[in-house]
Scaffold this active site. Structure first.
Site, short mmCIF file in Angstrom:
data_model
loop_
_atom_site.label_atom_id
_atom_site.label_comp_id
_atom_site.label_asym_id
_atom_site.label_seq_id
_atom_site.Cartn_x
_atom_site.Cartn_y
_atom_site.Cartn_z
N HIS A 33 0.85 -1.19 0.00
CA HIS A 33 0.00 0.00 0.00
C HIS A 33 0.88 1.23 0.00
O HIS A 33 1.26 1.73 1.06
CB HIS A 33 -0.91 0.02 1.25
CG HIS A 33 -2.00 -1.00 1.22
ND1 HIS A 33 -2.85 -1.19 2.28
CD2 HIS A 33 -2.40 -1.89 0.28
CE1 HIS A 33 -3.73 -2.14 1.99
NE2 HIS A 33 -3.46 -2.58 0.78
N HIS A 63 7.02 1.15 5.56
CA HIS A 63 8.15 1.88 4.98
C HIS A 63 7.85 3.37 5.02
O HIS A 63 6.69 3.76 5.11
CB HIS A 63 8.44 1.38 3.57
CG HIS A 63 9.24 0.11 3.59
ND1 HIS A 63 10.42 -0.05 2.90
CD2 HIS A 63 9.03 -1.04 4.27
CE1 HIS A 63 10.89 -1.26 3.15
NE2 HIS A 63 10.07 -1.90 3.97
N GLU A 64 8.93 4.17 4.96
CA GLU A 64 8.81 5.60 5.30
C GLU A 64 7.93 5.71 6.54
O GLU A 64 6.91 6.41 6.55
CB GLU A 64 8.25 6.43 4.14
CG GLU A 64 9.10 6.39 2.89
CD GLU A 64 8.83 5.14 2.05
OE1 GLU A 64 7.68 4.69 2.04
OE2 GLU A 64 9.79 4.62 1.44
N GLU A 114 10.93 0.35 7.95
CA GLU A 114 12.14 0.82 7.30
C GLU A 114 12.74 1.82 8.31
O GLU A 114 13.13 1.42 9.39
CB GLU A 114 11.78 1.44 5.94
CG GLU A 114 12.95 1.72 5.04
CD GLU A 114 12.50 2.34 3.72
OE1 GLU A 114 13.09 1.99 2.69
OE2 GLU A 114 11.57 3.19 3.72
N GLU A 142 17.92 -0.48 -0.89
CA GLU A 142 17.53 0.20 -2.12
C GLU A 142 18.53 1.28 -2.53
O GLU A 142 18.71 1.53 -3.71
CB GLU A 142 16.13 0.80 -1.98
CG GLU A 142 16.01 1.82 -0.86
CD GLU A 142 14.57 2.29 -0.61
OE1 GLU A 142 13.65 1.69 -1.19
OE2 GLU A 142 14.39 3.24 0.15
#
Lengths: 687, 687
Positions: free
Chosen positions: A389, A468-469, A487, A493
């Site tokens: 998402h 993430h973020e 994360e 990455e």
């Protein structure tokens, strides 16, 4: 503060108020009003009130002050600040000594042994507001939080900022990422003298000049703004809260508690990691039976997008096609890997989505993907899909779909979702009921609520969340064990496309900074050691294996393309074998930003695994296997840098050797530049 | 920023957007899109746009970069940030070369010679907002400001923070006071490596390791929040705006302009002072004829309160009694002193008023003071009263009385008012029309409006304003010449009761830090050299005289008790003679925090005055009188530290000598520890 003290004192005495309304105002030194020591007595906290009734706390370690008297208090947007004019209205203390069990984690059982001191402060004049400060003192650290009691004169606290200080006594050095710039934790770590600290995120790791290691952080960040710390002068650090577009950075109804402000003290970097302070200061599991949360490894339709050979957007390069997802499911099934992450599975990626995710629909797969069919296919192979998402920072848009999106995933049998919040600084979109669009920070109070809302809504549907973020981790996995990873730092990455890439000592820094906060979905295992445009990743192959042990997460990716694992079968053998859930963890050695060696014991067996990572110079790690069972044979399968391995030229040479080892044996592991080592210690029969 | 660039670039390229919506996104270096040099060409500014359309400016001095590419832009509380995705929509330039005359000041005429560059930036996507940045480049400095044009997509700007950077190229040292702690400028200056700068107020004075002096500040702070600067990493500094309780730190309707962000560059500390950048970047006099603004010296019912021998509050020790005010009027009249400040003249001082000034009434003298009678008595003696409006931080309460209070003062013929805002951190009381009480900072947008409102309302009544606990000076005296002085740093009062007192090098620091912003009502002339409880002031007598020349203000106090001046008649002779208005000013020498020697020429005559201040070590100042008229005799009356003067033991020994000097002669002035020297140079006939 000296100057304010002097000025107020003089003015007040001049106007004849000193004796009247502030009797303690005479030139008295600060008075200790309460103390508490840790169970073994090596750490102690004292609480003082100075002549103006200003409360402060200080910390001693083995009798020497490590945190000098440090301010406590709050600014409000709509009320006088709460910081002086206090008297001690009461105090109490208690001891807790218990152990509890993690449903998954680095350690199966956690000892929780602390002495607690609660002080009640009350303003002597004005509104006579009350404020509790609760200290929990462990042998390896201190946590304290504020508790706002229910009181008619402070029903709604609108906190403009927090005045908490951490006055580190000794000079030293610090490892930190900047806060208040790009709204992200994804920075290469600064390593500076403590006296050159800017505004920093936590965990903030400090080593003072006597070798003491200190980690400042917070625990149980719930419905509150994230704490940044800023150096004020000398080594005196001050909390400041993440911004808000509505004025007050935190708005809460009393009674409420703030997050815990935490300080771990240790003689070594590894000592910081071995502390359980963060977990202990979180509330117990609130979800009941969480056997549905499954630690697992996963592959993904992912790295190819970072290489630029596939895209999130639909079209010729679209990665999340039925055929490609099927290929990943087949690879996972063939290798005993539990999950397949698919990014770009849903509609909304075809426009300018970063910082603008209003086109995302989390119930609509792209036309070239049979998402429901693949979920069923995966299940038939004993594999599960991991949904994705990405919000592009349009959080209100996401929230408007959240329940339906989670229902949809649940309906397809998708047990885990990776969320994403890629956006620009302080540019998270919050839409108010009246249509007003506000801009939030990832770690503001409103977002702290959002992240937790996603987790609790997901929990209702037995879905795990990997943010993430994210907002930084503060140990909430204890309370919400479906919040499996985040994360929150530069992951693999950056080795695809970063300019610069993660430096060779990045992981040896992470081990004692970011990793103090909790699981990191770093996505290791890029065995090709190759990023975008054939660029070289600052790592050896052996180091990629070590990362599975050093950088803990209950969900660990095999980040590389499936076809690359075929080329490095030795590496794949280790990756397939390495567990993602542990019963015990030992830090065997480590210096922040130089090297780190971890040993962990399989949660579901007797085997141990060892990982060691270095930096940009050759090193030799000598480790003693004193954690093994006495008298037991262990087959050590050692994956180490080959004689010519060097990330600058070729990181692939790897020597794999097998020997039998016993408790107390010594392993010597040569680390190449950018290198590492991984060891599987298979337990044989006991004696 | 590197990391963000890399991340966005990679993500955008991966999703195929790079070519579509952001054509400049390829890996191109920043492109220079506009340049402008100063009239003599020694300073130059270039404006760049990088691959993501992020604008930056950089400054070169004599061909070498002094400010590296530095970010420009804004965060908003309710709209996407404005910082990248820009294209250059236009640029224009012009030159101005003019002189203008100050109604009062350090210099009579001011040269204003600059080249201006205006760049119009326009977003390539989204709302396509426009933003102008206007640079004015002088030979000694650069100012730039943002201008928000009228545009339908940005009618109301709600600024969360400003992203402006000042990336100082070289390492160096800095003199600064902390911002965001105690809400005050009244700190002893920090002197640290630039790399240890915290969050600082401006003016911020820097000396880089090649001897270049840089002063960062702002000009024309009107209807905007004050700018603080914070070090982000290395020597890269970033603007941040003073907080607000309502979310956005600045709310403005377009079109509007921000204050100027200013950088002065010089080879010496004195060079910073000699720049007229700040004044030039303010708008011309908006008040028309201001001959009613009279520079003057004044005495006051004041020091005795700071000594504790009198009080602001009524009662036995009340200072502002009719008898005491009359005594001061008589002293002023007898010595040709223009004004008498009276603090504690009005009701409201008898409670706990600091941070809570809601009892103050600015139209009601205390019962023991015939205020109207004393105003008339003063006028009859050729003296004027100076009123005092202490708000205790209750600013809305003050505003509710402002018009009436000023009318009242005007009715009594009181031509000047000292205002006061003594309060706690971030605790200025703002009451909204609906009764909501908000807490403001002294330098937030709301207070910037308040201070200026007081000044403009006073101007309508021909009243001058001397703001204590002010917002920092940014040169607004040019536009509003009745804003004659401010406090805004530690003044003499700290030598009464400070703990610690001002250090001996404080004034030599102020000369090249605080004084770069404008007149400071420091209140010199404590000839007794004695503070509260007979404490010793870190100064010699000669230094007290020097302060009248070194620390400029058009209103200069004789801060000591009248009876003390009788004991030091030599000193009084100089103080009576020294002007408060000048036609010319020269900095003869100076090192920040060590020493400073200023020469100023009487605005209303041909005489020069010279003042020199040192620090805590003996020094010998050798100055060449090359500023005198050629061929003219000058009678130099020299007030210098006596042979045994030393503030630690006895600062009073002072040698007064008279000699005849001429242009080019050298004066040798010995400075004691904590010492100074003052020289009156009376012009004789020319040749």
């Amino acid at each position: 503060m000296v100057s304010l003290t002097g000025r107020l004192r003089a003015l007040l005495m001049a106007v004849g108020l000193a004796q009247a309304s502030l009797p303690a105002l005479a030139e008295t030194p600060a008075k200790v009003v309460a103390t508490v020591a840790s169970p073994a007595g090596n750490l102690a906290v004292r609480v003082e009130l100075d002549g103006e009734g200003r409360p402060a706390y200080a910390v001693t370690r083995r009798g020497a002050e490590v945190i000098a008297p440090s301010r406590l208090g709050f600014l409000f947007t709509d009320a006088p600040k709460m910081e002086r004019g206090f008297t001690l209205a009461g105090q109490s203390s208690r001891t807790v000594d218990e152990t509890w069990e993690q449903p998954w984690g680095e350690w199966r059982t956690i000892a929780n042994h602390f002495n607690e001191l609660r002080v009640r402060l009350k303003e002597k004049a004005g509104a006579a507001r009350e404020l509790d400060v609760v200290f929990r003192v462990y042998d390896d650290g201190v946590g304290f939080r504020y508790e706002f009691p229910d009181q008619p004169q402070l029903k709604t606290a609108r906190i403009a900022d927090e005045l908490t200080e951490f006055a580190v006594v000794r000079t030293g050095e610090a490892w930190w990422t900047p806060a208040g710039e790009w709204d992200s934790y994804e920075y290469i770590y600064n390593h500076t003298p403590l006296a050159e600290l800017g505004q920093a995120h936590t965990p903030l790791t400090i080593r003072t000049d006597d070798g003491t290691h200190i980690a400042l952080h917070e625990a149980a960040l719930v419905d509150y703004a994230g704490m940044w710390v800023r150096r004020v002068d000398g080594q005196r650090l001050k909390a400041t809260l993440s911004p808000s577009p509505i004025g007050a950075r935190v708005v809460r109804q009393a009674p409420f508690t703030t997050p815990w402000r935490t300080m771990i003290f240790a003689d070594s970097a590894g000592g910081l990691y071995q502390s359980h302070l963060e977990l202990n200061l979180n509330e117990p599991n609130a979800l009941g039976d969480v056997s549905w949360v499954k630690p697992e490894k996963f592959v993904g339709v992912w790295w190819e997008m970072h290489l630029g050979s596939a895209s999130w957007a639909t079209g010729r390069k679209h990665g999340a096609t039925t055929a490609n997802v099927r290929k990943h499911i087949d690879f996972a099934a063939a290798n005993g890997i539990g999950g397949v992450l698919v990014e770009g599975w849903n509609v909304g990626w075809d426009g300018q989505w970063f910082g603008n995710g209003n086109d995302f629909d989390f119930r609509k797969p792209t036309p070239d993907l049979d998402w429901a069919g693949m979920a069923a296919y995966a299940r038939s192979k004993g594999v599960n899909l991991i949904g994705h998402h990405e919000t592009g920072g349009s959080v209100s848009h996401y929230e408007s779909q959240l329940d339906a999106a989670l229902d949809y995933a649940q309906g397809l049998g998708i047990p885990a979702i990776k969320t994403g919040y890629v956006t620009d600084d302080g540019d998270i979109e919050r839409v108010e009921p009246d249509g007003t669009r506000l801009r939030e920070w990832h770690d503001g109070q409103w977002m702290s609520r959002h992240y937790l809302r996603v987790v609790t809504e997901a929990a209702k549907r037995h879905i795990a969340i990997d943010s993430h973020e994210p907002i930084k981790d503060t140990g909430l996995r204890r309370t919400y064990p479906n919040w499996v990873a985040r994360e929150g730092a530069r992951g693999m990455e950056y080795n695809a496309w970063g300019d610069p890439k993660n430096p060779p000592n990045h992981e040896a820094t992470l081990a004692f900074t970011r990793m103090l906060s909790g699981p990191f979905d770093f996505t290791p295992g890029v065995v090709s050691l190759t990023g975008k445009d054939n660029s070289r990743i600052p790592s050896t192959l052996a180091k990629q294996l070590a990362l599975y042990v050093v950088l803990y997460s209950p969900v660990q990716m095999l980040a590389d393309l499936p076809e690359n694992y075929a080329k490095y079968s030795d590496a794949l053998a280790f990756i397939k074998a390495v567990p993602v859930d542990w019963s015990d963890t030992r830090v065997l050695n480590g210096e922040v930003g130089q090297y780190a060696t971890f040993a962990r014991k399989d949660r579901h067996g007797e085997d141990w695994y060892l990982g060691s990572v270095g930096d940009d110079q050759p090193r030799t790690m000598t480790v003693t296997l004193d954690f093994l069972d006495a008298g037991r044979d262990y087959t050590a399968r050692i994956y180490r840098d080959g004689p010519n391995a060097d990330w600058h030229t070729d990181g692939h040479p790897m020597t794999v050797e097998t020997r039998t080892v016993h408790q107390g044996d010594t392993l010597t592991l040569p680390l190449a530049r950018g290198g590492g080592a991984a060891v599987q210690l298979v337990a044989g029969k006991g004696h």
